[in-house]
Design a protein around this motif. Sequence first.
Motif, PDB file in Angstrom:
ATOM      1  N   ARG A  66       0.839  -1.204   0.000  1.00 48.67           N
ATOM      2  CA  ARG A  66       0.000   0.000   0.000  1.00 48.67           C
ATOM      3  C   ARG A  66       0.877   1.259   0.000  1.00 48.67           C
ATOM      4  NH1 ARG A  66      -2.627  -1.012   4.340  1.00 48.67           N
ATOM      5  NH2 ARG A  66      -1.787   0.650   5.633  1.00 48.67           N
ATOM      6  N   GLY A  67       1.903   1.274   0.844  1.00 55.29           N
ATOM      7  CA  GLY A  67       2.798   2.437   0.875  1.00 55.29           C
ATOM      8  C   GLY A  67       3.522   2.623  -0.449  1.00 55.29           C
ATOM      9  N   LEU A  68       3.963   1.518  -1.037  1.00 52.55           N
ATOM     10  CA  LEU A  68       4.610   1.602  -2.359  1.00 52.55           C
ATOM     11  C   LEU A  68       3.631   2.135  -3.397  1.00 52.55           C
ATOM     12  CD1 LEU A  68       6.531  -1.790  -2.337  1.00 52.55           C
ATOM     13  CD2 LEU A  68       7.605   0.473  -2.554  1.00 52.55           C
ATOM     14  N   ALA A  69       2.377   1.643  -3.345  1.00 50.87           N
ATOM     15  CA  ALA A  69       1.378   2.076  -4.326  1.00 50.87           C
ATOM     16  C   ALA A  69       1.078   3.569  -4.159  1.00 50.87           C
ATOM     17  CB  ALA A  69       0.099   1.255  -4.169  1.00 50.87           C
ATOM     18  N   GLU A  70       1.014   4.041  -2.907  1.00 48.65           N
ATOM     19  CA  GLU A  70       0.722   5.461  -2.677  1.00 48.65           C
ATOM     20  C   GLU A  70       1.862   6.347  -3.185  1.00 48.65           C
ATOM     21  OE1 GLU A  70      -2.130   4.584   1.208  1.00 48.65           O
ATOM     22  OE2 GLU A  70      -0.156   5.512   1.509  1.00 48.65           O
ATOM     23  N   ALA A  71       3.097   5.953  -2.880  1.00 43.19           N
ATOM     24  CA  ALA A  71       4.234   6.754  -3.366  1.00 43.19           C
ATOM     25  C   ALA A  71       4.342   6.659  -4.882  1.00 43.19           C
ATOM     26  CB  ALA A  71       5.529   6.288  -2.704  1.00 43.19           C
ATOM     27  N   SER A  72       4.052   5.480  -5.408  1.00 38.18           N
ATOM     28  CA  SER A  72       4.095   5.259  -6.849  1.00 38.18           C
ATOM     29  C   SER A  72       3.112   6.186  -7.569  1.00 38.18           C
ATOM     30  CB  SER A  72       3.763   3.784  -7.090  1.00 38.18           C
ATOM     31  OG  SER A  72       3.547   3.508  -8.426  1.00 38.18           O
ATOM     32  N   ALA A  73       1.914   6.331  -6.994  1.00 41.43           N
ATOM     33  CA  ALA A  73       0.925   7.244  -7.578  1.00 41.43           C
ATOM     34  C   ALA A  73       1.344   8.700  -7.390  1.00 41.43           C
ATOM     35  CB  ALA A  73      -0.447   6.992  -6.951  1.00 41.43           C
ATOM     36  N   ALA A  74       1.836   9.036  -6.198  1.00 36.83           N
ATOM     37  CA  ALA A  74       2.202  10.434  -5.907  1.00 36.83           C
ATOM     38  C   ALA A  74       3.323  10.912  -6.822  1.00 36.83           C
ATOM     39  CB  ALA A  74       2.619  10.566  -4.438  1.00 36.83           C
ATOM     40  N   TYR A  75       4.265  10.042  -7.115  1.00 35.92           N
ATOM     41  CA  TYR A  75       5.431  10.449  -7.907  1.00 35.92           C
ATOM     42  C   TYR A  75       5.360   9.951  -9.342  1.00 35.92           C
ATOM     43  CZ  TYR A  75       7.204  11.763  -3.372  1.00 35.92           C
ATOM     44  OH  TYR A  75       7.338  12.351  -2.142  1.00 35.92           O
ATOM     45  N   ARG A  76       4.207   9.375  -9.725  1.00 38.40           N
ATOM     46  CA  ARG A  76       4.031   8.849 -11.078  1.00 38.40           C
ATOM     47  C   ARG A  76       5.209   7.960 -11.472  1.00 38.40           C
ATOM     48  NH1 ARG A  76       0.375  12.396 -14.016  1.00 38.40           N
ATOM     49  NH2 ARG A  76      -0.422  13.921 -12.540  1.00 38.40           N
ATOM     50  N   CYS A  77       5.487   7.013 -10.601  1.00 37.83           N
ATOM     51  CA  CYS A  77       6.626   6.116 -10.839  1.00 37.83           C
ATOM     52  C   CYS A  77       6.179   4.694 -10.560  1.00 37.83           C
ATOM     53  CB  CYS A  77       7.786   6.505  -9.931  1.00 37.83           C
ATOM     54  SG  CYS A  77       9.215   5.436 -10.177  1.00 37.83           S
ATOM     55  N   PRO A  78       5.665   3.968 -11.573  1.00 34.12           N
ATOM     56  CA  PRO A  78       5.160   2.627 -11.317  1.00 34.12           C
ATOM     57  C   PRO A  78       6.238   1.648 -10.876  1.00 34.12           C
ATOM     58  CG  PRO A  78       5.161   3.093 -13.666  1.00 34.12           C
ATOM     59  CD  PRO A  78       5.494   4.386 -12.972  1.00 34.12           C
ATOM     60  N   VAL A  79       5.846   0.749  -9.986  1.00 34.11           N
ATOM     61  CA  VAL A  79       6.697  -0.372  -9.593  1.00 34.11           C
ATOM     62  C   VAL A  79       6.469  -1.474 -10.612  1.00 34.11           C
ATOM     63  CG1 VAL A  79       7.115  -2.135  -7.834  1.00 34.11           C
ATOM     64  CG2 VAL A  79       6.571   0.225  -7.150  1.00 34.11           C
ATOM     65  N   VAL A  80       7.499  -1.843 -11.362  1.00 37.17           N
ATOM     66  CA  VAL A  80       7.312  -2.788 -12.464  1.00 37.17           C
ATOM     67  C   VAL A  80       7.863  -4.176 -12.177  1.00 37.17           C
ATOM     68  CG1 VAL A  80       7.251  -0.930 -14.170  1.00 37.17           C
ATOM     69  CG2 VAL A  80       9.418  -2.075 -13.681  1.00 37.17           C
ATOM     70  N   GLY A  81       8.524  -4.355 -11.059  1.00 38.96           N
ATOM     71  CA  GLY A  81       9.048  -5.675 -10.765  1.00 38.96           C
ATOM     72  C   GLY A  81       9.902  -5.652  -9.531  1.00 38.96           C
ATOM     73  N   GLY A  82      10.600  -6.762  -9.307  1.00 40.98           N
ATOM     74  CA  GLY A  82      11.462  -6.847  -8.151  1.00 40.98           C
ATOM     75  C   GLY A  82      11.605  -8.260  -7.667  1.00 40.98           C
ATOM     76  N   ASP A  83      11.743  -8.403  -6.368  1.00 45.64           N
ATOM     77  CA  ASP A  83      12.062  -9.705  -5.799  1.00 45.64           C
ATOM     78  C   ASP A  83      11.586  -9.721  -4.353  1.00 45.64           C
ATOM     79  OD1 ASP A  83      13.302 -12.234  -5.559  1.00 45.64           O
ATOM     80  OD2 ASP A  83      15.159 -11.346  -4.829  1.00 45.64           O
ATOM     81  N   LEU A  84      11.196 -10.902  -3.910  1.00 44.82           N
ATOM     82  CA  LEU A  84      10.724 -11.085  -2.543  1.00 44.82           C
ATOM     83  C   LEU A  84      11.519 -12.250  -1.996  1.00 44.82           C
ATOM     84  CD1 LEU A  84       8.382  -9.922  -0.810  1.00 44.82           C
ATOM     85  CD2 LEU A  84       6.926 -11.690  -1.778  1.00 44.82           C
TER      86      LEU A  84
END
Lengths: 296, 296
Positions: free
Chosen positions: B104-122
Amino acid sequence: VSSSEGEIAAIERIRLVLPQPPRGEIWIGDDTAVVAGPAGSLLLAADAVVEGVHFDLDLVDTADVGWKALAVNVSDVAAMGGEPLHALVTVVGAAASMIDGLARGLAEASAAYRCPVVGGDLSAGPCLVVSVAITGACDLGGAVLRSNARPGDSLFVTGPLGRSAAGLRGLRSESEGAHATQPDLVAAYRRPSASAMIDVSDGLGIDLDRLAGASGVGVVLELVPVADGATREDALGGGEDYELVFAASDPQAVVAAFSAAGLRPPIRIGLCVEDPATRRVGDETLEASGWEHRLR
Amino acid sequence: VSSSEGEIAAIERIRLVLPQPPRGEIWIGDDTAVVAGPAGSLLLAADAVVEGVHFDLDLVDTADVGWKALAVNVSDVAAMGGEPLHALVTVVGAAASMIDGLARGLAEASAAYRCPVVGGDLSAGPCLVVSVAITGACDLGGAVLRSNARPGDSLFVTGPLGRSAAGLRGLRSESEGAHATQPDLVAAYRRPSASAMIDVSDGLGIDLDRLAGASGVGVVLELVPVADGATREDALGGGEDYELVFAASDPQAVVAAFSAAGLRPPIRIGLCVEDPATRRVGDETLEASGWEHRLR
């Protein structure tokens, strides 16, 4: 939320909260994202290696850790048919005495894969984590996606499997006083080689399950390609082999193309079938076993 | 190797082992790398946030951690005069119960800064680390480098400093039973805002020292811009403010340009001088204090 929820379910939950990609881009779900750039597609991938999870400093040295952190990312880009461009490295929790080794391993992998490390971050922390992000270019007229397999396609793997798992087992028994293990298996564990698809990083069973799920096909393995010195279980579930598994509709053309390029021909291991629920190896069920992280 | 070696010396050691950039590119040393792409420069940056180092889950929630992990990277790109494009996120050591909050925090910052999270690792791991890598584009005819300051340039900062450090102190005393802290200071700590140069992520003293060192100039501060509710020490060494500090030869033009763009005018805080050893704040020495990680 189950406390034993696995990595795959958690990634799916994350994917649903985050925005969805525009048409033609691949975001969360493949190992490597494909985004549109002004001059073609850019590949983006990130993978972390964690002390106690992906490596044990009693068995490998810090240069091996640096090598591996970069190589696993190169493998992700290669699995999409891409070439690595640049890497960013964040190192968390390294002792000062580890820095030179990590940097040497990174430099060696960087030279081997022609992928310079251009930046990153260094932070204090309670455990050693090396996280690498990588950019890549697609030369081959579009990324090779794990969702492109079709019923009737043949399944290939670029080499025999299980060397890394066998090497790790050998190192562990050496540390308990057993005789020395085959050096090539140890090298496969300590210095995995990315090749140029989905890479068998987590284990053939689980990686084939992902390929099948993403493509909506079933899979039937006719052959388990076991490396010399490895067991069938190493090959099916050991993971970290970084060979590539892929589906292709014309097996003769694939073998001819690899030969023409001077590459070792890939091994045909099976077939994609219509029923998306099918997971077979010979007459047995192909278990989606392997290296799925359990969250804490 | 000293066991108390700091981050800056370690980065320099790493830089010397790794290959050097071609002309026109910036690799290790700035917060953000600049690489040549077929359609112009691409900015690349990575930063990790670590439990117990950059955040304390008794004081912030997991959504704040997700926000912060992305925002600090946006700030790095903004500090080069760039716009964020895409982010990759690796999450190590998260409990299953943390995933929704982080996402949720990533999604909120992603929307605020118009910077989509496109991948990564868990990945599993013994401690929580969220490492983000980001790509960015330069719109402004070239990156703003910290090595571009010249003697005679004025120094600016985009806003008063010390809010994050004051917010953290307030949260800590609240958790010990003291009265509630100003909500805006707490918000500055929990949800730092990246603005659109070097960002004051580590503390004005140390970040100015880096700017001066990279540019071969000295710095004289005439003013310490202390935020309401913060102390002079918070402003000089607290860090995590994510305001931007930059040097410009024509102060009137800078203020006019910010006003024309509808932005709050930056605060002129001092001057670059010829002698590269000068570090002064009024009549005192400007200490390069702040947030430099000590390696373990």
